[in-house]
Design a protein around this motif. Structure first.
Motif, PDB file in Angstrom:
ATOM      1  N   MET A   1       0.847  -1.192   0.000  1.00  0.00           N
ATOM      2  CA  MET A   1       0.000   0.000   0.000  1.00  0.00           C
ATOM      3  C   MET A   1       0.889   1.250   0.000  1.00  0.00           C
ATOM      4  O   MET A   1       1.787   1.365   0.834  1.00  0.00           O
ATOM      5  CB  MET A   1      -0.902  -0.011   1.240  1.00  0.00           C
ATOM      6  CG  MET A   1      -1.996   1.043   1.231  1.00  0.00           C
ATOM      7  SD  MET A   1      -3.082   0.913   2.684  1.00  0.00           S
ATOM      8  CE  MET A   1      -3.880  -0.654   2.373  1.00  0.00           C
ATOM      9  N   PRO A   2       0.687   2.187  -0.916  1.00  0.00           N
ATOM     10  CA  PRO A   2       1.574   3.356  -0.992  1.00  0.00           C
ATOM     11  C   PRO A   2       1.273   4.378   0.110  1.00  0.00           C
ATOM     12  O   PRO A   2       0.112   4.684   0.400  1.00  0.00           O
ATOM     13  CB  PRO A   2       1.258   3.932  -2.375  1.00  0.00           C
ATOM     14  CG  PRO A   2      -0.156   3.512  -2.634  1.00  0.00           C
ATOM     15  CD  PRO A   2      -0.312   2.168  -1.995  1.00  0.00           C
ATOM     16  N   TYR A   3       2.346   4.885   0.705  1.00  0.00           N
ATOM     17  CA  TYR A   3       2.213   5.911   1.747  1.00  0.00           C
ATOM     18  C   TYR A   3       3.148   7.069   1.429  1.00  0.00           C
ATOM     19  O   TYR A   3       4.234   6.869   0.872  1.00  0.00           O
ATOM     20  CB  TYR A   3       2.561   5.353   3.128  1.00  0.00           C
ATOM     21  CG  TYR A   3       1.593   4.302   3.613  1.00  0.00           C
ATOM     22  CD1 TYR A   3       0.343   4.663   4.117  1.00  0.00           C
ATOM     23  CD2 TYR A   3       1.933   2.955   3.563  1.00  0.00           C
ATOM     24  CE1 TYR A   3      -0.550   3.695   4.552  1.00  0.00           C
ATOM     25  CE2 TYR A   3       1.048   1.978   4.001  1.00  0.00           C
ATOM     26  CZ  TYR A   3      -0.190   2.366   4.492  1.00  0.00           C
ATOM     27  OH  TYR A   3      -1.078   1.408   4.919  1.00  0.00           O
ATOM     28  N   VAL A   4       2.732   8.256   1.808  1.00  0.00           N
ATOM     29  CA  VAL A   4       3.568   9.441   1.695  1.00  0.00           C
ATOM     30  C   VAL A   4       3.914   9.879   3.110  1.00  0.00           C
ATOM     31  O   VAL A   4       3.021  10.087   3.939  1.00  0.00           O
ATOM     32  CB  VAL A   4       2.846  10.575   0.946  1.00  0.00           C
ATOM     33  CG1 VAL A   4       3.683  11.844   0.962  1.00  0.00           C
ATOM     34  CG2 VAL A   4       2.525  10.137  -0.482  1.00  0.00           C
ATOM     35  N   LEU A   5       5.206  10.015   3.394  1.00  0.00           N
ATOM     36  CA  LEU A   5       5.670  10.420   4.721  1.00  0.00           C
ATOM     37  C   LEU A   5       6.279  11.812   4.651  1.00  0.00           C
ATOM     38  O   LEU A   5       6.971  12.150   3.676  1.00  0.00           O
ATOM     39  CB  LEU A   5       6.728   9.447   5.243  1.00  0.00           C
ATOM     40  CG  LEU A   5       6.247   8.197   5.992  1.00  0.00           C
ATOM     41  CD1 LEU A   5       5.358   7.334   5.117  1.00  0.00           C
ATOM     42  CD2 LEU A   5       7.431   7.408   6.537  1.00  0.00           C
ATOM     43  N   ARG A   6       6.039  12.590   5.669  1.00  0.00           N
ATOM     44  CA  ARG A   6       6.693  13.900   5.806  1.00  0.00           C
ATOM     45  C   ARG A   6       6.673  14.317   7.267  1.00  0.00           C
ATOM     46  O   ARG A   6       5.899  13.778   8.074  1.00  0.00           O
ATOM     47  CB  ARG A   6       6.002  14.951   4.936  1.00  0.00           C
ATOM     48  CG  ARG A   6       4.595  15.338   5.370  1.00  0.00           C
ATOM     49  CD  ARG A   6       4.155  16.621   4.673  1.00  0.00           C
ATOM     50  NE  ARG A   6       2.753  16.961   4.894  1.00  0.00           N
ATOM     51  CZ  ARG A   6       2.296  17.592   5.971  1.00  0.00           C
ATOM     52  NH1 ARG A   6       3.129  17.921   6.961  1.00  0.00           N
ATOM     53  NH2 ARG A   6       1.005  17.885   6.071  1.00  0.00           N
ATOM     54  N   PRO A   7       7.514  15.302   7.640  1.00  0.00           N
ATOM     55  CA  PRO A   7       7.474  15.814   9.009  1.00  0.00           C
ATOM     56  C   PRO A   7       6.170  16.568   9.279  1.00  0.00           C
ATOM     57  O   PRO A   7       5.499  17.048   8.352  1.00  0.00           O
ATOM     58  CB  PRO A   7       8.674  16.776   9.062  1.00  0.00           C
ATOM     59  CG  PRO A   7       9.532  16.400   7.917  1.00  0.00           C
ATOM     60  CD  PRO A   7       8.608  15.887   6.854  1.00  0.00           C
ATOM     61  N   ALA A   8       5.823  16.662  10.550  1.00  0.00           N
ATOM     62  CA  ALA A   8       4.636  17.422  10.947  1.00  0.00           C
ATOM     63  C   ALA A   8       4.965  18.904  11.024  1.00  0.00           C
ATOM     64  O   ALA A   8       6.117  19.303  11.216  1.00  0.00           O
ATOM     65  CB  ALA A   8       4.124  16.933  12.293  1.00  0.00           C
ATOM     66  N   LEU A  10       3.101  22.682  12.750  1.00  0.00           N
ATOM     67  CA  LEU A  10       2.102  23.119  13.724  1.00  0.00           C
ATOM     68  C   LEU A  10       0.725  23.215  13.082  1.00  0.00           C
ATOM     69  O   LEU A  10      -0.293  22.912  13.713  1.00  0.00           O
ATOM     70  CB  LEU A  10       2.512  24.458  14.337  1.00  0.00           C
ATOM     71  CG  LEU A  10       1.606  25.002  15.453  1.00  0.00           C
ATOM     72  CD1 LEU A  10       1.486  24.009  16.601  1.00  0.00           C
ATOM     73  CD2 LEU A  10       2.126  26.349  15.950  1.00  0.00           C
ATOM     74  N   SER A  11       0.681  23.590  11.818  1.00  0.00           N
ATOM     75  CA  SER A  11      -0.596  23.708  11.108  1.00  0.00           C
ATOM     76  C   SER A  11      -1.291  22.361  10.919  1.00  0.00           C
ATOM     77  O   SER A  11      -2.469  22.308  10.554  1.00  0.00           O
ATOM     78  CB  SER A  11      -0.389  24.385   9.752  1.00  0.00           C
ATOM     79  OG  SER A  11       0.510  23.639   8.953  1.00  0.00           O
ATOM     80  N   ASP A  12      -0.556  21.258  11.157  1.00  0.00           N
ATOM     81  CA  ASP A  12      -1.151  19.924  11.045  1.00  0.00           C
ATOM     82  C   ASP A  12      -1.912  19.526  12.306  1.00  0.00           C
ATOM     83  O   ASP A  12      -2.519  18.439  12.336  1.00  0.00           O
ATOM     84  CB  ASP A  12      -0.066  18.862  10.787  1.00  0.00           C
ATOM     85  CG  ASP A  12       0.572  18.987   9.421  1.00  0.00           C
ATOM     86  OD1 ASP A  12      -0.167  19.120   8.434  1.00  0.00           O
ATOM     87  OD2 ASP A  12       1.822  18.976   9.356  1.00  0.00           O
ATOM     88  N   ALA A  13      -1.883  20.362  13.333  1.00  0.00           N
ATOM     89  CA  ALA A  13      -2.483  19.987  14.613  1.00  0.00           C
ATOM     90  C   ALA A  13      -3.941  19.539  14.491  1.00  0.00           C
ATOM     91  O   ALA A  13      -4.335  18.538  15.108  1.00  0.00           O
ATOM     92  CB  ALA A  13      -2.345  21.126  15.622  1.00  0.00           C
ATOM     93  N   PRO A  14      -4.805  20.225  13.727  1.00  0.00           N
ATOM     94  CA  PRO A  14      -6.197  19.743  13.616  1.00  0.00           C
ATOM     95  C   PRO A  14      -6.299  18.341  13.022  1.00  0.00           C
ATOM     96  O   PRO A  14      -7.084  17.514  13.507  1.00  0.00           O
ATOM     97  CB  PRO A  14      -6.847  20.787  12.704  1.00  0.00           C
ATOM     98  CG  PRO A  14      -6.048  22.036  12.923  1.00  0.00           C
ATOM     99  CD  PRO A  14      -4.639  21.547  13.079  1.00  0.00           C
ATOM    100  N   ALA A  15      -5.511  18.053  11.987  1.00  0.00           N
ATOM    101  CA  ALA A  15      -5.560  16.720  11.380  1.00  0.00           C
ATOM    102  C   ALA A  15      -5.028  15.662  12.342  1.00  0.00           C
ATOM    103  O   ALA A  15      -5.569  14.541  12.413  1.00  0.00           O
ATOM    104  CB  ALA A  15      -4.751  16.708  10.085  1.00  0.00           C
ATOM    105  N   GLU A  59      -3.524   8.205   0.359  1.00  0.00           N
ATOM    106  CA  GLU A  59      -4.507   8.901  -0.476  1.00  0.00           C
ATOM    107  C   GLU A  59      -5.027  10.166   0.227  1.00  0.00           C
ATOM    108  O   GLU A  59      -6.232  10.383   0.342  1.00  0.00           O
ATOM    109  CB  GLU A  59      -5.660   7.961  -0.821  1.00  0.00           C
ATOM    110  CG  GLU A  59      -5.220   6.770  -1.661  1.00  0.00           C
ATOM    111  CD  GLU A  59      -6.361   5.838  -1.994  1.00  0.00           C
ATOM    112  OE1 GLU A  59      -7.458   6.010  -1.418  1.00  0.00           O
ATOM    113  OE2 GLU A  59      -6.155   4.925  -2.824  1.00  0.00           O
ATOM    114  N   ASP A  60      -4.085  10.965   0.726  1.00  0.00           N
ATOM    115  CA  ASP A  60      -4.355  12.253   1.373  1.00  0.00           C
ATOM    116  C   ASP A  60      -5.013  12.124   2.746  1.00  0.00           C
ATOM    117  O   ASP A  60      -5.351  13.139   3.370  1.00  0.00           O
ATOM    118  CB  ASP A  60      -5.240  13.156   0.497  1.00  0.00           C
ATOM    119  CG  ASP A  60      -4.544  13.549  -0.794  1.00  0.00           C
ATOM    120  OD1 ASP A  60      -3.309  13.711  -0.763  1.00  0.00           O
ATOM    121  OD2 ASP A  60      -5.223  13.672  -1.827  1.00  0.00           O
TER     122      ASP A  60
END
Length: 311
Positions: A1-8, A10-15, A59-60
């Motif tokens: 299964m394909p995954y996209v990884l990146r650092p977090a 602060l704006s990612d806090a809600p997700a 997938e986002d």
């Protein structure tokens, strides 16, 4: 299964909050993670988000999250990890990155190994057999306890003769609470000494209602104990820390602080109060909480691995 990884960011806090509440719903039956708590963790002074955080997307959709921080300046490294049940591969990819970074940080501190800790619900969404194969094992168990409160029954307790209980009123009192915390928890499992400014971040001082922090003293010994509570959790009132110096234990001061907190939360309209306790605590705290009507909400295990080479 394909995954996209990146650092977090602060704006990612809600997700991230949404992800953690999905995990909460599976593990404990209801969402109990607040946005401000996630924001505070992402701003941890000992974490560099660009290197110490990871998000995995499918997938986002955010399906896994991990964070690492170093409070020891030595070999002890702390981590958080969350993954949705049907995305274990993403969770393992985060473990690979997290373990490599933990060892790098420990070695940068001059340590030859990294002793890494992770707290997981006792019935987690993570498939723990996968991390057991990686060398992780449970070394401690904690209970999250809760108790209903009622303003008709939980009234402010009478203070015994020779005992004084006061709210934390100023900077001097804050520093006193910090000193009491460092002294009362010094012998506890996994305790990490914290300077005053570091401790202020740990307790989210910028959001803390200091009227819910109390110091107890006796005529003979002066300030001997404290209780730090907070009322910014949506799920329940929360007692973050309670401690009494060894020489003042068995005087009933822990129970006095506890009953005072119950009364304060009941007066504020709360119907439930919670706290966390180490089941291996040797000060008598688990028994104290049980005698005051607190019962187990859920259990949390501390997992540990010792890394000496890249995983």
């Amino acid at each position: 299964m394909p995954y996209v990884l990146r650092p977090a960011r602060l704006s990612d806090a809600p997700a991230i909050t949404e992800l953690l509440n999905q995990v909460d719903l599976i593990e404990i039956g209801r969402p109990e993670t607040d946005l401000h708590a996630v924001e505070a963790e992402l701003q941890h002074p000992e974490a560099d988000l660009s290197q110490d955080s990871w998000l995995a997307f499918h997938e986002d959709r955010l399906v896994a999250y991990a964070l690492l921080w170093d409070e020891s300046n030595g070999e002890r490294i702390d981590t958080d990890h969350y993954v949705l049940p049907d995305h274990q591969e993403a969770g393992q990819r985060l473990f690979e990155a997290m373990e490599a970074r933990a060892l790098a940080r420990a070695r940068a501190n001059g340590a030859e190994r990294a002793v890494v800790h992770l707290h997981l619900n006792s019935e987690p969404t993570l498939d723990t057999s996968l991390i057991q194969k990686r060398g992780w094992s449970v070394v401690r168990r904690y209970h999250v306890l809760r108790r209903p409160v009622d303003p008709a029954e939980d009234r402010t307790p009478r203070t015994p003769p020779g005992v004084q209980l006061r709210a934390c009123a100023d900077e001097a009192d804050r520093k006193r609470v910090h000193a009491l915390h460092q002294a009362t928890f010094a012998e506890h499992f996994d305790f990490q000494p914290r300077a005053y400014e570091q401790w202020l971040h740990d307790v989210h001082a910028d959001r803390l209602d200091w009227s819910l922090v109390w110091i107890v003293s006796t005529e003979d010994q002066g300030d001997v104990g404290f209780l730090l509570a907070r009322d910014d959790r949506e799920a329940m009132g929360w007692i973050r820390t309670i401690g009494v110096l060894p020489e003042a234990r068995a005087l009933g001061l822990g129970g006095l602080l506890l009953r005072h907190a119950f009364a304060a939360f009941a007066a504020r309209g709360r119907d439930t109060v919670g706290l966390g306790v180490d089941t291996g605590n040797t000060t008598g705290a688990p028994g104290l909480y049980a005698r005051h009507g607190m019962t187990v909400h859920y259990a949390v295990d501390t997992w540990e691995t010792v890394l000496t080479s890249p995983q």
